[in-house]
Write an enzyme that holds these catalytic residues in place. Structure first.
Site, PDB file in Angstrom:
ATOM      1  N   ASP A  86      15.817  26.598  94.746  1.00 47.05           N
ATOM      2  CA  ASP A  86      16.466  27.827  95.196  1.00 47.05           C
ATOM      3  C   ASP A  86      17.598  28.280  94.279  1.00 47.05           C
ATOM      4  OD1 ASP A  86      14.817  28.160  97.342  1.00 47.05           O
ATOM      5  OD2 ASP A  86      16.223  27.371  98.833  1.00 47.05           O
ATOM      6  N   TYR A 134       3.652  25.238 115.274  1.00 50.19           N
ATOM      7  CA  TYR A 134       2.727  24.197 114.824  1.00 50.19           C
ATOM      8  C   TYR A 134       3.274  22.827 115.213  1.00 50.19           C
ATOM      9  CZ  TYR A 134       5.953  24.246 110.801  1.00 50.19           C
ATOM     10  OH  TYR A 134       7.067  24.249 109.988  1.00 50.19           O
ATOM     11  N   ARG A 177      10.858  18.154 107.978  1.00 52.26           N
ATOM     12  CA  ARG A 177      11.581  18.232 106.713  1.00 52.26           C
ATOM     13  C   ARG A 177      12.253  16.895 106.379  1.00 52.26           C
ATOM     14  NH1 ARG A 177      13.636  22.416 103.511  1.00 52.26           N
ATOM     15  NH2 ARG A 177      12.591  23.909 104.876  1.00 52.26           N
ATOM     16  N   GLU A 198      25.460  14.473  95.429  1.00 51.56           N
ATOM     17  CA  GLU A 198      25.248  15.195  96.683  1.00 51.56           C
ATOM     18  C   GLU A 198      26.585  15.482  97.343  1.00 51.56           C
ATOM     19  OE1 GLU A 198      24.440  16.993 100.119  1.00 51.56           O
ATOM     20  OE2 GLU A 198      23.024  16.768  98.440  1.00 51.56           O
TER      21      GLU A 198
END
Length: 405
Positions: A297, A222, A110, A36
């Site tokens: 992605d 939401y 998330r 990462e």
């Protein structure tokens, strides 16, 4: 002299897609190292929508209950006219939806999704997570690949999966398709306390999710975090901004000032200082070459209009792990089969997202026709999403499995 460490499987990118891939491989007994770039693993952003096609995979990976612990399960997905507040159509997402697809539609933060997958990776004993690993170079090698990082470390692997996002360095080595395409639209995102909406906005649908659509714009609202917060996403076409509004905060206000009070009030509460351009790429084959492949992605970036970016990355994870298991000792064949299996699915999601963006943002007579046609469908008519939500990345739909029992 730099010491090169060896890995059976190496994943570049510690986001949702990268960690899901690592976890899926670990569930198959594989040892995985994840690199990462940032100093710590984590996710930026706010709310995230997850449909049954995602839940099906998260359940298989053993993290669904942790992901949904603080999630919100809307009973309805509602489409409203952003200019008039008139309802256009809705979809029930409670019992009939559950019976149809086997899982409920839910929304979560998330960071909550990312954390649940990360903890499962750590608990597996098979996934090593390394932060502050800025990858500078990827070199294909016979039977594998070499990855070099900015801190001088290097990693040799039998199987490299790049889940490093829209601007993937590894993709540029595999596919020559230039920079991502700018749709012209931008999104402002963030959460607000539900009390801040007062009698406006999200409280009109306290048990649902609302999408307000208008010419070249929309607002999504939401609840997340047990209903304490409301996630909002305001999107608009910058090419339609009034002249003389170069300031990004002023643009947001000017574009939405003509919407109904409920929408205008919600937008006024948002952070006006940061926005994200909406970029994607056309579907393209060639994700895999030798013992290197792409996921999420990096392979198939898409616009947000189907809320499937994370969902498709999650689907990738088990499809890739299954392909590795189905081709023991032959990573090149496994990766080629993975791409062959996933490409038709992800290409359809990419192109359909484009289409739905046009439908949501249409103006004039087109908007009148859209509203008239969609208003005729029943709230429990799921035909329009059967192909999307009923899909199982292992190759059969939920309904197929039910019929086979």
């Amino acid at each position: 002299m730099t010491r090169t460490e060896r890995s059976e499987f190496l994943v570049i990118g510690g986001g949702i897609g990268g960690l899901a891939t690592a976890l899926a491989l670990a569930r198959e007994g594989r040892r995985v190292r994840v690199l990462e770039r940032e100093p710590q693993f984590g996710e930026i952003g706010a709310g995230l929508q997850l449909a049954p096609n995602s839940s099906r995979v998260l359940d298989r990976l053993g993290v669904l209950s942790d992901v949904t612990r603080d999630a919100f399960f809307p009973r309805r997905l509602v489409l409203r006219d952003a200019m008039t507040n008139d309802p256009i159509t809705a979809m029930e997402t409670a019992e009939p939806f559950l019976e149809r697809f086997g899982y409920r539609y839910f929304v979560t933060h998330r960071a909550d999704l990312h954390r649940a997958i990360q903890v499962a990776c750590e608990d597996s004993g098979l996934v090593e997570l390394l932060a502050s690993k800025h990858v500078l170079r990827v070199e294909p090698r016979p039977g594998g690949a070499l990855v070099a990082c900015a801190d001088g470390s290097a990693y040799e692997t039998e199987a490299l999966i790049a889940a490093d996002g829209l601007h993937s360095r590894t993709r540029t080595m595999l596919i020559e398709d230039g920079e991502p395409e700018d749709s012209g639209y931008v999104a402002y995102r963030g959460t607000v306390p539900i009390e801040a909406l007062g009698e406006h906005g999200g409280l009109r649908e306290p048990d649902g999710m609302v999408i307000w659509v208008g010419p070249g714009l929309h607002l999504v609202q939401y609840p997340v975090r047990r209903g304490e917060l409301v996630n909002q996403v305001a999107t608009f076409d910058t090419r339609r901004c009034p002249a003389g509004t170069d300031d990004i905060g002023r643009q947001l206000d000017r574009v939405f000032e003509r919407t109904c009070p409920e929408v205008a009030h919600g937008v006024a509460l948002m952070d006006h200082t940061r926005r994200w351009p909406l970029l994607d790429r056309a579907p393209m084959r060639g994700w895999s070459r030798g013992n290197i492949t792409l996921a999420g992605d990096a392979a198939h970036p898409m616009l947000q209009y189907l809320a499937q970016g994370a969902g498709q990355a999650i689907e990738d994870s088990v499809a890739l792990a299954d392909s590795v298991t189905a081709h023991p000792g032959d990573i090149e064949a496994a990766f080629a089969a993975y791409e062959s299996h996933r490409y038709p699915r992800t290409a359809r999601v990419q192109t359909t997202a484009h289409t739905w963006g046009e439908i949501l943002h249409i103006d004039g007579v087109g908007a009148v026709m859209r509203n008239a046609l969609l208003s005729q469908r029943a709230d429990d008519d799921f035909e329009i999403v059967d192909w999307l939500y009923g899909y199982d990345p292992t190759g059969c739909s939920h309904r197929d499995r039910e019929l086979a029992r």
